[in-house]
Design a protein around this motif. Structure first.
Motif, PDB file in Angstrom:
ATOM      1  N   PHE A 157       0.839  -1.203   0.000  1.00  0.00           N
ATOM      2  CA  PHE A 157       0.000   0.000   0.000  1.00  0.00           C
ATOM      3  C   PHE A 157       0.879   1.260   0.000  1.00  0.00           C
ATOM      4  O   PHE A 157       0.570   2.246  -0.668  1.00  0.00           O
ATOM      5  N   THR A 158       1.970   1.216   0.756  1.00  0.00           N
ATOM      6  CA  THR A 158       2.890   2.361   0.809  1.00  0.00           C
ATOM      7  C   THR A 158       3.502   2.624  -0.561  1.00  0.00           C
ATOM      8  O   THR A 158       3.626   3.782  -0.994  1.00  0.00           O
ATOM      9  N   ALA A 159       3.880   1.556  -1.260  1.00  0.00           N
ATOM     10  CA  ALA A 159       4.467   1.729  -2.592  1.00  0.00           C
ATOM     11  C   ALA A 159       3.475   2.373  -3.556  1.00  0.00           C
ATOM     12  O   ALA A 159       3.860   3.200  -4.403  1.00  0.00           O
ATOM     13  N   ILE A 160       2.207   2.014  -3.420  1.00  0.00           N
ATOM     14  CA  ILE A 160       1.200   2.614  -4.286  1.00  0.00           C
ATOM     15  C   ILE A 160       1.010   4.087  -3.944  1.00  0.00           C
ATOM     16  O   ILE A 160       0.822   4.934  -4.831  1.00  0.00           O
ATOM     17  N   ALA A 161       1.077   4.433  -2.661  1.00  0.00           N
ATOM     18  CA  ALA A 161       0.978   5.845  -2.265  1.00  0.00           C
ATOM     19  C   ALA A 161       2.117   6.652  -2.874  1.00  0.00           C
ATOM     20  O   ALA A 161       1.913   7.781  -3.346  1.00  0.00           O
ATOM     21  N   VAL A 170       4.277  10.400  -7.123  1.00  0.00           N
ATOM     22  CA  VAL A 170       5.063  10.580  -8.353  1.00  0.00           C
ATOM     23  C   VAL A 170       4.147  11.069  -9.482  1.00  0.00           C
ATOM     24  O   VAL A 170       4.505  11.982 -10.245  1.00  0.00           O
ATOM     25  N   GLN A 171       2.975  10.481  -9.587  1.00  0.00           N
ATOM     26  CA  GLN A 171       2.019  10.879 -10.625  1.00  0.00           C
ATOM     27  C   GLN A 171       1.645  12.355 -10.499  1.00  0.00           C
ATOM     28  O   GLN A 171       1.446  13.045 -11.517  1.00  0.00           O
ATOM     29  N   LEU A 173       4.916  15.285  -7.022  1.00  0.00           N
ATOM     30  CA  LEU A 173       5.417  15.637  -5.696  1.00  0.00           C
ATOM     31  C   LEU A 173       6.767  15.010  -5.412  1.00  0.00           C
ATOM     32  O   LEU A 173       7.562  15.564  -4.636  1.00  0.00           O
ATOM     33  N   LEU A 174       7.012  13.864  -6.019  1.00  0.00           N
ATOM     34  CA  LEU A 174       8.232  13.108  -5.747  1.00  0.00           C
ATOM     35  C   LEU A 174       8.783  12.530  -7.035  1.00  0.00           C
ATOM     36  O   LEU A 174       8.086  12.426  -8.037  1.00  0.00           O
ATOM     37  N   SER A 175      10.028  12.094  -6.937  1.00  0.00           N
ATOM     38  CA  SER A 175      10.666  11.326  -7.996  1.00  0.00           C
ATOM     39  C   SER A 175      11.425  10.182  -7.341  1.00  0.00           C
ATOM     40  O   SER A 175      11.944  10.326  -6.230  1.00  0.00           O
ATOM     41  N   THR A 205       1.956   2.601 -15.790  1.00  0.00           N
ATOM     42  CA  THR A 205       3.410   2.401 -15.809  1.00  0.00           C
ATOM     43  C   THR A 205       3.943   2.128 -14.412  1.00  0.00           C
ATOM     44  O   THR A 205       4.872   1.319 -14.230  1.00  0.00           O
ATOM     45  N   TRP A 206       3.369   2.800 -13.400  1.00  0.00           N
ATOM     46  CA  TRP A 206       3.844   2.579 -12.031  1.00  0.00           C
ATOM     47  C   TRP A 206       3.578   1.141 -11.593  1.00  0.00           C
ATOM     48  O   TRP A 206       4.430   0.505 -10.984  1.00  0.00           O
TER      49      TRP A 206
END
Length: 489
Positions: free
Chosen positions: A68-72, A77-78, A81-83, A234-235
């Protein structure tokens, strides 16, 4: 959101005999399943819970939470906010050491996602403290990040902390409108927080087996749920690929197939899973268009590997196999029951009622034990200590739910999920039997995989209580002595 539609295995191209064989062999191997939900083509073909567990009952996810954390992180990223290439230290200027090592300076979100932080072992001692981020950032990295797989729960916690730094929301608050609500996860789903007020990330979800099934259906369809695209496919494609070589990390085959973004690869081609301690599983089978969600209380990874072996040997060959019987009923057995660790002889005979035994020091802190007859003629085991009272029903025919003493439950510990022998939840169920001068009692702590097996033997005025717990972060097997204190009037 409505529940998944229910169908029969045969209607969805799964031989019912393969399902029956799987559950028959689960029983033969004495595997402690708690609940399950199996979907094909987004329809439930098998569902059930093992009494005293229920489908509508929250259960610890443990490290299934990591997926679940990886999906968050994927949503962040989408949204730009992050890369994945962002440096971890850039988010924590105040918590970082004054002169971080070159390895820590190089550490990225990608390294944390793929369990290649540069550590060589888990850092669970950090969970005993109050400043998990700072303690993690002050550990030593023996290896260059991105070069060595080592499972790291606190590394996943850093992902949760990073997301909260960027959004001002906990991981649960951030994920709810983006994922949990759109896919219809239960409103009872909770996520444990650290002393810093950050969702634990690497563990800590408590929810339904249906929540796992919904999450895995979203993953199966590469970020889409019931026709609505929520996350860039893609994620999901990247998350399920083997980024880290974990072949040397375990002797068990289903822990050697590669590691993605907080997902494990499995032995069958293209199959992958989210995986929590003691058998909290969300298995995604893209080629079969299937999802398998399981809550369990397996004692160790060896038992979970047995469970995997049965899935691959019994269930998978039945997919797209012409069944001998075209049954139109879903596979929903109603007579499932959690096995006890003792051999049930089928009765609770008259036992040593009328005596109170003083107990030697024990992990639960109980001072005395006695057996009482209740007004309805049933028997109960009574344990007492200062401020604690447990009345445990003794019945050989069924599991009976009762209240575990609140004083023995973790109130606000550092981690409820990693609690000690005493720190369980306030609901439990018991089943018992007797033979001669021996009483066996199994205690299932509901909402958890933990199950105690108690054995009491007595002779004259002496009592011996053997307490065993197999499925636990603190496995137990010890003996407590007791001696008659008094014979009540």
């Amino acid at each position: 959101m409505n529940a998944f539609p229910i169908s029969s295995p045969a209607q969805e191209g799964v031989d019912p005999a393969s399902l029956a064989a799987f559950f028959r062999h689960v029983e033969r191997e004495n595997l402690h399943l708690h609940a399950f939900e199996i979907l094909r083509h987004d329809k439930i073909i098998a569902q059930g819970a093992y009494t005293p567990y229920r489908l509508d009952q929250n259960h610890f996810f443990f490290s299934m939470s990591k997926s679940f954390t990886a999906i968050a992180i994927g949503f962040a990223v989408q949204e730009g906010l992050l890369s994945c290439s962002d440096k971890v230290l850039s988010f924590f200027p105040e918590e970082a050491p004054a002169a971080p090592s070159p390895y820590f300076q190089a550490l990225t979100i990608y390294d944390l996602l793929t369990m290649r932080s540069g550590h060589m072992e888990e850092q669970l001692h950090i969970l005993l403290g109050n400043e998990w981020v700072q303690q993690f950032l002050h550990t030593q990295l023996p290896r260059e990040p991105g070069t060595f797989f080592a499972y790291n729960t606190v590394g996943t916690y850093l992902l949760s902390a990073i997301l909260q730094k960027k959004t001002g929301q906990t991981l649960l608050e951030y994920l709810s409108p983006r994922l949990l609500e759109p896919i219809g996860c239960s409103r009872t789903l909770q996520w444990e927080e650290s002393p810093e007020g950050v969702c634990a990330g690497g563990f800590g979800i408590s929810g339904l087996v249906d929540d796992i099934a919904r999450f895995c259906t979203f993953v199966l369809h590469k970020g889409s749920f019931q026709g609505k695209q929520l996350l860039d496919p893609t994620w999901l494609e990247q998350a399920s690929q083997p980024h880290a070589d974990n072949a040397a990390a375990s002797p068990l085959p289903d822990w050697q197939q590669g590691y993605g973004y907080q997902f494990w690869r499995c032995v069958p081609t293209h199959v992958f899973r989210g995986d929590g301690a003691f058998g909290q599983l969300g298995i995604v089978l893209p080629d079969q268009d299937m999802v398998i969600a399981i809550h369990a209380g397996c004692a160790n990874d060896d038992e979970i590997q047995v469970l995997f072996n049965l899935l691959w040997a019994d269930l998978l060959p039945g997919v797209d196999r012409i069944p001998q019987s075209q049954l139109t009923e879903p596979f929903m057995p109603m007579d499932l029951e959690l096995p006890t660790y003792f051999h049930n002889t089928g009765c609770v005979n008259s036992i040593c009622t009328g005596k109170v035994y003083d107990l030697a020091q024990n992990p639960y802190g109980f001072h005395t034990v006695e057996w009482i007859k209740k007004p309805d003629a049933s028997t109960a085991l009574v344990l007492r200590s200062t401020g604690s009272y447990a009345e445990i029903p003794l019945d050989a025919q069924q599991w009976i739910e009762f209240d575990w003493p609140e004083s023995l439950c973790a109130n606000k510990p550092q981690c409820v999920s990693f609690s000690s022998l005493r720190g369980v939840l306030p609901k439990a169920a018991a089943k018992a039997c007797t033979a001669g001068n021996t009483l066996w009692v199994d205690i299932a702590f509901l909402g958890t995989p933990f199950q105690d097996s108690w054995e009491f033997t007595w002779k004259d005025n002496q009592l011996t209580w053997r307490l065993r717990r197999a499925a636990s972060f603190f496995p137990a097997d010890f003996t407590i002595s007791g001696r008659v204190n008094a014979i009540p009037a």
